[in-house]
Design a protein around this motif. Structure first.
Motif, short mmCIF file in Angstrom:
data_model
loop_
_atom_site.label_atom_id
_atom_site.label_comp_id
_atom_site.label_asym_id
_atom_site.label_seq_id
_atom_site.Cartn_x
_atom_site.Cartn_y
_atom_site.Cartn_z
N ILE A 79 0.89 -1.18 0.12
CA ILE A 79 0.03 -0.40 -0.03
C ILE A 79 0.98 0.77 -0.17
O ILE A 79 1.93 1.74 0.80
CB ILE A 79 -0.95 -0.11 0.83
CG1 ILE A 79 -2.00 -1.05 1.00
CG2 ILE A 79 -1.35 1.29 1.53
CD1 ILE A 79 -2.67 -1.73 1.89
N PRO A 80 1.24 1.92 -0.92
CA PRO A 80 1.80 2.84 -1.34
C PRO A 80 1.59 4.43 -0.07
O PRO A 80 2.76 4.95 -0.03
CB PRO A 80 1.32 3.10 -2.13
CG PRO A 80 0.03 2.98 -2.81
CD PRO A 80 0.07 2.08 -2.11
N VAL A 81 0.33 3.85 0.50
CA VAL A 81 0.28 5.56 1.87
C VAL A 81 -0.53 4.98 3.21
O VAL A 81 -0.60 4.12 3.16
CB VAL A 81 -0.44 6.61 1.20
CG1 VAL A 81 0.24 7.62 -0.32
CG2 VAL A 81 -2.59 6.14 1.22
N ASN A 82 0.09 6.11 3.89
CA ASN A 82 -0.40 5.75 5.42
C ASN A 82 -2.00 6.31 5.09
O ASN A 82 -2.49 7.14 5.33
CB ASN A 82 0.47 6.20 6.61
CG ASN A 82 -0.39 6.14 7.59
OD1 ASN A 82 -1.03 5.11 7.65
ND2 ASN A 82 0.40 6.83 8.58
N GLU A 83 -2.72 4.27 5.58
CA GLU A 83 -3.59 4.92 5.00
C GLU A 83 -5.10 5.19 6.90
O GLU A 83 -5.48 5.41 6.94
CB GLU A 83 -5.05 3.78 4.73
CG GLU A 83 -4.18 3.49 3.55
CD GLU A 83 -5.26 1.96 2.65
OE1 GLU A 83 -5.18 1.79 1.38
OE2 GLU A 83 -5.26 1.15 3.75
N GLU A 84 -3.60 5.01 7.56
CA GLU A 84 -4.00 5.30 9.10
C GLU A 84 -5.34 4.41 9.36
O GLU A 84 -6.23 4.22 10.19
CB GLU A 84 -4.78 6.34 9.15
CG GLU A 84 -3.65 7.43 9.35
CD GLU A 84 -4.00 9.28 9.37
OE1 GLU A 84 -5.46 9.32 9.46
OE2 GLU A 84 -3.44 10.16 8.88
N GLY A 85 -5.43 3.48 8.75
CA GLY A 85 -6.26 2.31 9.31
C GLY A 85 -7.84 2.41 8.57
O GLY A 85 -8.73 1.49 8.52
N LYS A 86 -8.03 3.20 7.40
CA LYS A 86 -8.76 3.95 7.10
C LYS A 86 -9.45 3.72 5.69
O LYS A 86 -9.36 4.11 5.04
CB LYS A 86 -9.27 5.67 6.92
CG LYS A 86 -9.70 6.17 8.53
CD LYS A 86 -9.36 7.73 8.04
CE LYS A 86 -8.79 8.19 9.27
NZ LYS A 86 -8.33 9.66 9.01
N ARG A 87 -9.40 2.51 6.39
CA ARG A 87 -9.78 1.36 4.58
C ARG A 87 -11.15 0.75 4.42
O ARG A 87 -11.60 -0.39 5.17
CB ARG A 87 -8.53 -0.04 3.59
CG ARG A 87 -8.97 0.06 3.09
CD ARG A 87 -7.82 -1.28 2.92
NE ARG A 87 -7.76 -2.22 2.04
CZ ARG A 87 -6.48 -1.45 1.01
NH1 ARG A 87 -6.06 -0.66 1.18
NH2 ARG A 87 -6.54 -2.32 -0.67
N ARG A 88 -11.81 1.43 3.26
CA ARG A 88 -13.78 1.07 3.34
C ARG A 88 -13.82 -0.26 2.57
O ARG A 88 -12.90 -0.10 1.55
CB ARG A 88 -13.94 2.46 2.45
CG ARG A 88 -15.46 1.84 1.84
CD ARG A 88 -16.71 2.10 3.53
NE ARG A 88 -17.51 1.72 2.76
CZ ARG A 88 -18.79 1.83 3.06
NH1 ARG A 88 -18.41 2.17 4.82
NH2 ARG A 88 -20.09 2.00 2.94
#
Length: 320
Positions: free
Chosen positions: A191-200
Motif C-alpha cells: 500500500i503506497p500511503v499511510n491509510e491510518e487504518g481508514k480502508r473502506r
C-alpha cells in the motif's frame, strides 16, 4: 468480509512516516525467557543498510516458519476457527439475501448491498474467492523473528484458503526498500500511503493487525460503520474485550470509541495459546460482526458517526 489480525498492547515505537508499531524491533535487551523468541532474535537496527541484509535468507526463514506453523496445533485451531467464522457469516448473508429478494420495499441498490459478495463462497474453504487480505503493522521482517512468524501466518492462511494473491496488501511505515521488494517477491502488494487504518471495504475482507495500537482498529471500524459493511469484515488482532477491560473509559473514548461501541455486538474467538513461542500471537483474537447481532443494536448506534480525532502527540497512532 474483511479480516484483521492484531496483537496485544504493549510498549511501542513510532515512525515519522506512518503509524505506531507495537512490540516490533526493540533495541533494549530482552528479558531471558525460554518461551520468548525475542530473546534469541536479532534486533533490527533502522540504520542498517539493505545492502548488508541477505534477503534471500530472510525469505528462506519466513518459508521455514510458515512450514513450522502449518504443523502446529495452534495453526490447525486458527484454520478451523476461521472456517467456522466465515461459514456462519456466509449462512447469515444467504438467509438475509433470500429475504431481501422477496422484499418489495427494497430497491435494486439495497438488494445488491444486502447480498454483498458472499453468494459464491466456495464450499471447500468457506472463504469467498474475492476476499481482500490486508495486513497493517507487521514490522521489520528482515531482522525481527516475531515479524517473520506473523508474516508466515499470513502466508500459510493465504495458501491454504486459496486467497487471490492480487488482493493481498501490506503496509508498515518501517518497511525498508529491501523489505518492500521481498514482500513483492512473496506476492504481496505494498500500500503506497499511510491509510491510518481508514480502508473502506466494498466486499469481503480479512484484516491482520499484529500488535498495533487501538487507534488503527478504531479508524477501521469508523470507516466501515454500517451494519452491512461491518458484517463483511473479519479482523485478526488485539482482543477487543481486553482493550475495553484494561483501558480506562476516559482514554478509551479518546482513542477507541468505536471499539467500545461495537464490542458487545462482536463475536470474539481468542487464538489458542498452544504455539510454543508465547510472545508472537499473545492476546490476539478473531473478531467478526454477525448480522443478527448488528441488527439488534439500537438505531442511534449507527447515527452517531463522527470521525475520530487524535492528537499529533498520541502514542497510539502516527498521522499521515
Amino acid at each position: 468480509m474483511l479480516l484483521v489480525i492484531s496483537g496485544s498492547f504493549s510498549a511501542h515505537m513510532a515512525n515519522s512516516d506512518g503509524f505506531v508499531v507495537v512490540k516490533k524491533g526493540k533495541r533494549r535487551r530482552p528479558r531471558p525467557n525460554r518461551d520468548c523468541v525475542s530473546s534469541s532474535a536479532k534486533v533490527f537496527d533502522c540504520n542498517e543498510s539493505d545492502h548488508d541484509i541477505d534477503f534471500g535468507r530472510v525469505k528462506e526463514k519466513i518459508h521455514f516458519y510458515r512450514d513450522e506453523l502449518k504443523c502446529s496445533e495452534f495453526y490447525t485451531n486458527v484454520q478451523e476457527q476461521l472456517k467456522q467464522c466465515y461459514l456462519t457469516v456466509y449462512q447469515e448473508r444467504r438467509k438475509q439475501d433470500s429475504e431481501n429478494r422477496c422484499d418489495p420495499d427494497l430497491d435494486d441498490v439495497e438488494r445488491d448491498v444486502a447480498g454483498l459478495s458472499l453468494n459464491d463462497c466456495p464450499t471447500n474453504t468457506t472463504l469467498p474467492p474475492d476476499m481482500e487480505c490486508v495486513c497493517y503493522g507487521v514490522g521489520n521482517i528482515s531482522g525481527n523473528i516475531i515479524s517473520q512468524y506473523q508474516l508466515a501466518l499470513v502466508l500459510a492462511l493465504r495458501e491454504d484458503f486459496k486467497l487471490n494473491q492480487d488482493r493481498c496488501f501490506m503496509f508498515d511505515p518501517v518497511f525498508t526498500e529491501g523489505e518492500k521488494q521481498t514482500l513483492q517477491d512473496l506476492h504481496f502488494s505494498i500500500i503506497p500511503v499511510n491509510e491510518e487504518g481508514k480502508r473502506r471495504c466494498h466486499g469481503p475482507a480479512l484484516f491482520f493487525l499484529p500488535h498495533c495500537g487501538k487507534a488503527l482498529y478504531n479508524n477501521l471500524l469508523w470507516c466501515n460503520w454500517h451494519l452491512q459493511t461491518l458484517s463483511n469484515i473479519v479482523i485478526i488482532g488485539n482482543s477487543f474485550k481486553a482493550m475495553v477491560e484494561r483501558t480506562p473509559q476516559r482514554l478509551l473514548k479518546e482513542t477507541g470509541l468505536y471499539i467500545m461501541k461495537i464490542q458487545e455486538y462482536t463475536v470474539e474467538i481468542p487464538l489458542s495459546q498452544t504455539f510454543h513461542h508465547s510472545d508472537i500471537f499473545n492476546d490476539m483474537a478473531i473478531h467478526y460482526f454477525p448480522l443478527h447481532r448488528l441488527t439488534s443494536a439500537p438505531g442511534e448506534l449507527w447515527e452517531a458517526h463522527d470521525a475520530p480525532v487524535y492528537s499529533q502527540h498520541d502514542a497510539e497512532i502516527i498521522l499521515s
